[in-house]
Design a protein around this motif. Structure first.
Motif, PDB file in Angstrom:
ATOM      1  N   VAL A 195       0.837  -1.202   0.000  1.00 49.60           N
ATOM      2  CA  VAL A 195       0.000   0.000   0.000  1.00 49.60           C
ATOM      3  C   VAL A 195       0.870   1.250   0.000  1.00 49.60           C
ATOM      4  O   VAL A 195       0.608   2.225  -0.724  1.00 49.60           O
ATOM      5  CB  VAL A 195      -0.951  -0.019   1.214  1.00 49.60           C
ATOM      6  CG1 VAL A 195      -1.670   1.320   1.361  1.00 49.60           C
ATOM      7  CG2 VAL A 195      -1.977  -1.150   1.069  1.00 49.60           C
ATOM      8  N   ALA A 196       1.926   1.250   0.808  1.00 49.32           N
ATOM      9  CA  ALA A 196       2.822   2.404   0.882  1.00 49.32           C
ATOM     10  C   ALA A 196       3.499   2.698  -0.459  1.00 49.32           C
ATOM     11  O   ALA A 196       3.795   3.855  -0.770  1.00 49.32           O
ATOM     12  CB  ALA A 196       3.876   2.180   1.963  1.00 49.32           C
ATOM     13  N   HIS A 197       3.743   1.657  -1.253  1.00 51.96           N
ATOM     14  CA  HIS A 197       4.364   1.835  -2.561  1.00 51.96           C
ATOM     15  C   HIS A 197       3.327   2.076  -3.665  1.00 51.96           C
ATOM     16  O   HIS A 197       3.680   2.108  -4.849  1.00 51.96           O
ATOM     17  CB  HIS A 197       5.223   0.618  -2.914  1.00 51.96           C
ATOM     18  CG  HIS A 197       6.557   0.618  -2.245  1.00 51.96           C
ATOM     19  ND1 HIS A 197       6.762   0.043  -1.005  1.00 51.96           N
ATOM     20  CD2 HIS A 197       7.756   1.140  -2.621  1.00 51.96           C
ATOM     21  CE1 HIS A 197       8.031   0.188  -0.662  1.00 51.96           C
ATOM     22  NE2 HIS A 197       8.654   0.854  -1.615  1.00 51.96           N
ATOM     23  N   GLY A 198       2.082   2.223  -3.290  1.00 46.84           N
ATOM     24  CA  GLY A 198       1.051   2.563  -4.254  1.00 46.84           C
ATOM     25  C   GLY A 198       0.542   1.419  -5.100  1.00 46.84           C
ATOM     26  O   GLY A 198      -0.074   1.645  -6.151  1.00 46.84           O
ATOM     27  N   ILE A 199       0.770   0.178  -4.676  1.00 48.38           N
ATOM     28  CA  ILE A 199       0.276  -0.975  -5.423  1.00 48.38           C
ATOM     29  C   ILE A 199      -1.173  -1.250  -5.030  1.00 48.38           C
ATOM     30  O   ILE A 199      -1.465  -1.436  -3.840  1.00 48.38           O
ATOM     31  CB  ILE A 199       1.117  -2.228  -5.136  1.00 48.38           C
ATOM     32  CG1 ILE A 199       2.606  -1.971  -5.396  1.00 48.38           C
ATOM     33  CG2 ILE A 199       0.632  -3.404  -5.989  1.00 48.38           C
ATOM     34  CD1 ILE A 199       3.506  -3.124  -4.976  1.00 48.38           C
ATOM     35  N   PRO A 200      -2.106  -1.273  -5.982  1.00 51.34           N
ATOM     36  CA  PRO A 200      -3.480  -1.666  -5.639  1.00 51.34           C
ATOM     37  C   PRO A 200      -3.464  -3.060  -4.998  1.00 51.34           C
ATOM     38  O   PRO A 200      -2.941  -4.013  -5.573  1.00 51.34           O
ATOM     39  CB  PRO A 200      -4.189  -1.690  -6.999  1.00 51.34           C
ATOM     40  CG  PRO A 200      -3.410  -0.709  -7.837  1.00 51.34           C
ATOM     41  CD  PRO A 200      -1.979  -0.896  -7.404  1.00 51.34           C
ATOM     42  N   THR A 201      -4.011  -3.146  -3.794  1.00 45.71           N
ATOM     43  CA  THR A 201      -3.858  -4.363  -2.982  1.00 45.71           C
ATOM     44  C   THR A 201      -5.203  -4.895  -2.546  1.00 45.71           C
ATOM     45  O   THR A 201      -6.035  -4.167  -2.013  1.00 45.71           O
ATOM     46  CB  THR A 201      -2.986  -4.064  -1.748  1.00 45.71           C
ATOM     47  OG1 THR A 201      -1.730  -3.528  -2.179  1.00 45.71           O
ATOM     48  CG2 THR A 201      -2.743  -5.324  -0.930  1.00 45.71           C
ATOM     49  N   GLN A 202      -5.402  -6.184  -2.767  1.00 44.62           N
ATOM     50  CA  GLN A 202      -6.623  -6.886  -2.399  1.00 44.62           C
ATOM     51  C   GLN A 202      -6.273  -7.978  -1.401  1.00 44.62           C
ATOM     52  O   GLN A 202      -5.271  -8.682  -1.566  1.00 44.62           O
ATOM     53  CB  GLN A 202      -7.254  -7.515  -3.652  1.00 44.62           C
ATOM     54  CG  GLN A 202      -8.607  -8.181  -3.436  1.00 44.62           C
ATOM     55  CD  GLN A 202      -9.760  -7.236  -3.702  1.00 44.62           C
ATOM     56  OE1 GLN A 202      -9.556  -6.046  -3.830  1.00 44.62           O
ATOM     57  NE2 GLN A 202     -10.962  -7.764  -3.796  1.00 44.62           N
ATOM     58  N   ILE A 203      -7.084  -8.105  -0.354  1.00 48.40           N
ATOM     59  CA  ILE A 203      -6.952  -9.247   0.543  1.00 48.40           C
ATOM     60  C   ILE A 203      -7.848 -10.365   0.032  1.00 48.40           C
ATOM     61  O   ILE A 203      -9.002 -10.124  -0.348  1.00 48.40           O
ATOM     62  CB  ILE A 203      -7.326  -8.860   1.986  1.00 48.40           C
ATOM     63  CG1 ILE A 203      -6.250  -7.932   2.571  1.00 48.40           C
ATOM     64  CG2 ILE A 203      -7.482 -10.102   2.870  1.00 48.40           C
ATOM     65  CD1 ILE A 203      -6.584  -7.401   3.945  1.00 48.40           C
ATOM     66  N   GLN A 204      -7.323 -11.579   0.016  1.00 48.14           N
ATOM     67  CA  GLN A 204      -8.114 -12.748  -0.366  1.00 48.14           C
ATOM     68  C   GLN A 204      -8.143 -13.715   0.804  1.00 48.14           C
ATOM     69  O   GLN A 204      -7.106 -13.968   1.431  1.00 48.14           O
ATOM     70  CB  GLN A 204      -7.510 -13.429  -1.595  1.00 48.14           C
ATOM     71  CG  GLN A 204      -7.552 -12.582  -2.833  1.00 48.14           C
ATOM     72  CD  GLN A 204      -7.327 -13.360  -4.114  1.00 48.14           C
ATOM     73  OE1 GLN A 204      -7.808 -12.952  -5.163  1.00 48.14           O
ATOM     74  NE2 GLN A 204      -6.618 -14.454  -4.053  1.00 48.14           N
ATOM     75  N   THR A 205      -9.317 -14.247   1.075  1.00 47.21           N
ATOM     76  CA  THR A 205      -9.430 -15.203   2.172  1.00 47.21           C
ATOM     77  C   THR A 205     -10.351 -16.340   1.773  1.00 47.21           C
ATOM     78  O   THR A 205     -11.410 -16.120   1.181  1.00 47.21           O
ATOM     79  CB  THR A 205      -9.935 -14.521   3.458  1.00 47.21           C
ATOM     80  OG1 THR A 205      -9.926 -15.438   4.537  1.00 47.21           O
ATOM     81  CG2 THR A 205     -11.320 -13.934   3.283  1.00 47.21           C
ATOM     82  N   VAL A 206      -9.917 -17.554   2.043  1.00 47.10           N
ATOM     83  CA  VAL A 206     -10.701 -18.745   1.711  1.00 47.10           C
ATOM     84  C   VAL A 206     -11.737 -18.972   2.810  1.00 47.10           C
ATOM     85  O   VAL A 206     -11.413 -18.971   4.006  1.00 47.10           O
ATOM     86  CB  VAL A 206      -9.790 -19.979   1.572  1.00 47.10           C
ATOM     87  CG1 VAL A 206     -10.620 -21.236   1.312  1.00 47.10           C
ATOM     88  CG2 VAL A 206      -8.775 -19.770   0.449  1.00 47.10           C
ATOM     89  N   LEU A 207     -12.972 -19.135   2.415  1.00 54.30           N
ATOM     90  CA  LEU A 207     -14.042 -19.392   3.381  1.00 54.30           C
ATOM     91  C   LEU A 207     -13.967 -20.838   3.858  1.00 54.30           C
ATOM     92  O   LEU A 207     -14.117 -21.773   3.067  1.00 54.30           O
ATOM     93  CB  LEU A 207     -15.402 -19.124   2.745  1.00 54.30           C
ATOM     94  CG  LEU A 207     -15.727 -17.648   2.450  1.00 54.30           C
ATOM     95  CD1 LEU A 207     -17.021 -17.549   1.649  1.00 54.30           C
ATOM     96  CD2 LEU A 207     -15.817 -16.842   3.730  1.00 54.30           C
ATOM     97  N   ALA A 228      -6.178  -1.379   2.229  1.00 55.43           N
ATOM     98  CA  ALA A 228      -6.376  -2.273   1.087  1.00 55.43           C
ATOM     99  C   ALA A 228      -7.608  -1.842   0.297  1.00 55.43           C
ATOM    100  O   ALA A 228      -8.512  -1.188   0.827  1.00 55.43           O
ATOM    101  CB  ALA A 228      -6.534  -3.715   1.551  1.00 55.43           C
ATOM    102  N   HIS A 229      -7.645  -2.222  -0.979  1.00 57.81           N
ATOM    103  CA  HIS A 229      -8.732  -1.801  -1.849  1.00 57.81           C
ATOM    104  C   HIS A 229      -9.999  -2.630  -1.673  1.00 57.81           C
ATOM    105  O   HIS A 229     -11.051  -2.255  -2.183  1.00 57.81           O
ATOM    106  CB  HIS A 229      -8.295  -1.862  -3.314  1.00 57.81           C
ATOM    107  CG  HIS A 229      -7.411  -0.730  -3.729  1.00 57.81           C
ATOM    108  ND1 HIS A 229      -6.144  -0.561  -3.212  1.00 57.81           N
ATOM    109  CD2 HIS A 229      -7.608   0.294  -4.596  1.00 57.81           C
ATOM    110  CE1 HIS A 229      -5.592   0.521  -3.757  1.00 57.81           C
ATOM    111  NE2 HIS A 229      -6.456   1.049  -4.594  1.00 57.81           N
ATOM    112  N   GLY A 230      -9.892  -3.787  -1.013  1.00 57.85           N
ATOM    113  CA  GLY A 230     -11.075  -4.603  -0.823  1.00 57.85           C
ATOM    114  C   GLY A 230     -10.710  -6.003  -0.368  1.00 57.85           C
ATOM    115  O   GLY A 230      -9.539  -6.316  -0.134  1.00 57.85           O
TER     116      GLY A 230
END
Length: 322
Positions: A195-207, A228-230
């Protein structure tokens, strides 16, 4: 299911197929029908505008090659997650073959490539592979466990279009239960670095049935706190090493949809659910250089052919399409 957030401008890929204009989002992996005229190739767009356009399953777009693929150029990983999609018995090609595959993907009509693994940040030549794909017009994302992201974020920032970081819980106790002691702290540090380096970042989590109900809302709150973006919640697929956990840990698609229904309007960040049904027919290029495709419903994955030329990516009635 998603929720709008403050709009940002980032990179997507667009292409016209017959009368359809489609856009691939490297952050979410979704395909949208474009609401405006667009040139083909890499384009900068408002993520809010793209999110407002209708989603379309890639199988509904009449193309000869997949809209996007997951490329797992290695099976090596510094963690040993019991629900991993990879089959550790698959052999890894040598470095020259990885570059050959990158060039083939760059020459194809594929819009998006998600580089996964194994743990892709273990590849020293990862920046070189990304550069090849981007030069060919692909949107490129990297899916990682995040533990090596601090040291590699700076090099990725000028290259990759999105990073997707896998978390299995919103705190160390729940995440480290699945991924090992200390992995949560390192992954969180990696997300902060991206995030600090400006990379669009998504968290993924397995249900997972044993943890999902207590974790879904805290996970969205964590994502918001980290910038994070989402969050993309992934239905567990009974593929690879994870097949052994399927009977105990799988939710049905209906159960997962009901679980996340409230979050679609109340979460602090955009939320998406990828069902098993939606993952059916998706194309995977594994470390052995074989083209694989998820079977309908994503209950298994089938090896089709070695990737020796662009035509080996072609979709057929036998293969399914995505």
């Amino acid at each position: 299911m998603t929720r709008r957030r403050t709009a940002t401008t980032r990179t997507f890929t667009a292409r016209t197929h017959g009368s359809e204009r489609v856009v691939h989002d490297p952050l979410t992996g979704l395909t949208h029908r474009a609401g405006i005229e667009l040139v083909s190739g890499r384009v900068r767009l408002s993520d809010a505008d793209v999110a407002s356009w209708p989603e379309v399953h890639p199988a509904a777009v009449h193309v000869n090659e997949p809209i996007s693929v997951c490329w797992s150029p290695l099976v090596r990983c510094n963690l040993a997650c019991p629900h991993c999609l990879d089959d550790k018995a698959v052999s890894e090609l040598a470095r020259p073959d990885r570059h050959r595959i990158a060039h083939l993907l760059a020459e194809s009509a594929i819009l998006g490539v998600d580089i996964s693994g194994g743990e892709p940040l273990l590849l020293r030549e990862l920046p070189e592979l990304i550069d090849v794909l981007v030069a060919g017009g692909c949107a490129v994302s990297v899916t990682t466990n995040g533990t090596h992201l601090v040291r590699r974020a700076e090099a990725l920032a000028s290259r990759v279009d999105a990073v997707r970081v896998s978390l299995d819980g919103p705190d160390a106790e729940r995440h480290d239960h699945w991924r090992g002691t200390g992995s949560f702290e390192r992954a969180i540090a990696g997300i902060r670095a991206a995030v600090a380096h400006g990379i669009p970042t998504q968290i993924q989590t397995v249900l997972l049935r044993s943890t999902a109900r207590a974790s879904v809302r805290p996970m969205t709150e964590l994502a918001a706190a980290l910038g994070a973006h989402g969050v993309t919640f992934l239905q567990m697929l009974p593929i690879g090493e994870g097949a052994a956990l399927a009977d105990a840990e799988q939710l049905t698609d209906d159960e997962a949809t009901d679980l996340l229904a409230e979050l679609s309007t109340t979460a602090a960040v955009p939320v998406r659910l990828r069902t098993r049904e939606a993952a059916g027919g998706f194309t995977v290029i594994r470390a052995d250089g074989q083209v694989w495709r998820n079977q309908p419903g994503s209950h298994a994955i089938s090896s089709l052919r070695p990737l020796l030329g662009v035509n080996d990516l072609a979709l057929t009635a036998r293969d399914g399409s995505a």
